[in-house]
Motif scaffolding. Structure first.
Motif, mmCIF file in Angstrom:
data_model
loop_
_atom_site.group_PDB
_atom_site.id
_atom_site.type_symbol
_atom_site.label_atom_id
_atom_site.label_comp_id
_atom_site.label_asym_id
_atom_site.label_seq_id
_atom_site.Cartn_x
_atom_site.Cartn_y
_atom_site.Cartn_z
ATOM 1 N N ILE A 49 0.822 -1.213 0.000
ATOM 2 C CA ILE A 49 0.000 0.000 0.000
ATOM 3 C C ILE A 49 0.859 1.267 0.000
ATOM 4 N N SER A 50 2.002 1.208 0.661
ATOM 5 C CA SER A 50 2.806 2.425 0.804
ATOM 6 C C SER A 50 3.420 2.886 -0.513
ATOM 7 N N SER A 58 4.145 9.037 10.197
ATOM 8 C CA SER A 58 5.516 8.553 9.994
ATOM 9 C C SER A 58 5.564 7.071 9.660
ATOM 10 N N LEU A 59 4.568 6.576 8.935
ATOM 11 C CA LEU A 59 4.527 5.182 8.510
ATOM 12 C C LEU A 59 5.089 5.110 7.098
ATOM 13 N N ASN A 60 6.376 4.747 6.997
ATOM 14 C CA ASN A 60 7.054 4.791 5.707
ATOM 15 C C ASN A 60 6.739 3.604 4.818
ATOM 16 N N TYR A 61 6.522 2.453 5.436
ATOM 17 C CA TYR A 61 6.350 1.218 4.666
ATOM 18 C C TYR A 61 5.184 0.437 5.259
ATOM 19 N N PHE A 62 4.306 -0.044 4.375
ATOM 20 C CA PHE A 62 3.180 -0.851 4.865
ATOM 21 C C PHE A 62 2.740 -1.810 3.769
ATOM 22 N N LYS A 63 2.674 -3.071 4.127
ATOM 23 C CA LYS A 63 2.287 -4.109 3.183
ATOM 24 C C LYS A 63 1.397 -5.112 3.891
ATOM 25 N N ASN A 65 11.909 3.931 8.944
ATOM 26 C CA ASN A 65 12.184 2.486 9.003
ATOM 27 C C ASN A 65 13.129 2.088 10.140
ATOM 28 N N ARG A 66 13.189 2.907 11.157
ATOM 29 C CA ARG A 66 13.944 2.499 12.354
ATOM 30 C C ARG A 66 13.137 1.494 13.173
#
Length: 205
Positions: A18-19, A32-37, A106-107
């Protein structure tokens, strides 16, 4: 039996990153949600965690017979167990859903999975036969078990200086296996029975 020797165990999976969608920029700025799958899968496997060669009648060999012949107790053979003509693979069908997320550049990375696994055609005892038969009845594909559980992984990786970094990871998981079908009409506790939880402990309270 050639018709039960081979098995077909298909699997399929799907994921949606989705990201990567254009609208995600506004979401990333907000939380601050950089990556979401998100992802899901369903598949079947043939269970290999079973005794070797259960489809073959094997003649057992023992030593030191209870009867003396001459001056020795000879080795002897015993009748092989019966074998079901329809014995086939145990099938493990698993449905899984989960997501992967990366936050704060992504920390912080989070992975979650929930699964429902059902084992069908499990090996179970056949109907009891008279003792005069002289051997044990065969196992049959007549039992079922269901396992539900989850796994959660969260990790944090960051730099204190350009030469010093650190990482922290937390893993949580749990599952519960329940017998759905098993031939145990008297519900002896030494065997599985319908409704039994694998690993349960019986004792006086």
């Amino acid at each position: 039996n050639a018709s039960t020797k081979w098995g077909f165990f298909p699997s399929a999976s799907i994921g949606y990153h989705i990201s990567k969608e254009p609208f995600w920029d506004s979401v990333e700025d907000l939380i601050s949600l950089n990556y979401f799958k998100i992802r899901a899968s369903y598949g079947t496997l043939g269970n290999q965690n079973v005794p070797n060669y259960p489809y073959l009648p094997i003649i057992g060999i023992n030593t030191n017979s209870r009867w003396i012949e001459g001056n020795v107790r000879p080795n002897y053979a015993i009748n092989p167990d019966l074998i079901s003509s329809t014995l086939t693979w145990e099938s493990v069908k698993t449905f899984n859903i989960g997501f992967d997320a990366g936050l704060f550049d992504n920390r912080l990375n989070v992975t979650f999975d929930w699964f429902n696994r059902k084992t069908t055609d499990m090996y179970g005892p056949a109907e009891s036969l008279p003792s005069v038969l002289g051997t044990s009845p065969s196992q049959e594909n007549n039992a079922e078990m269901e396992t539900k559980g989850f796994e959660f992984i969260a990790s944090w990786n960051d730099n204190i200086t350009s030469d010093l970094n650190y990482g922290i990871e937390i893993i949580l998981g749990d599952h519960k296996s329940t017998i759905l079908k098993y031939r145990n009409p008297d519900k002896y506790l030494r065997n599985w029975y319908e409704g039994a939880v694998v690993g349960e402990i019986w004792g006086y309270e």
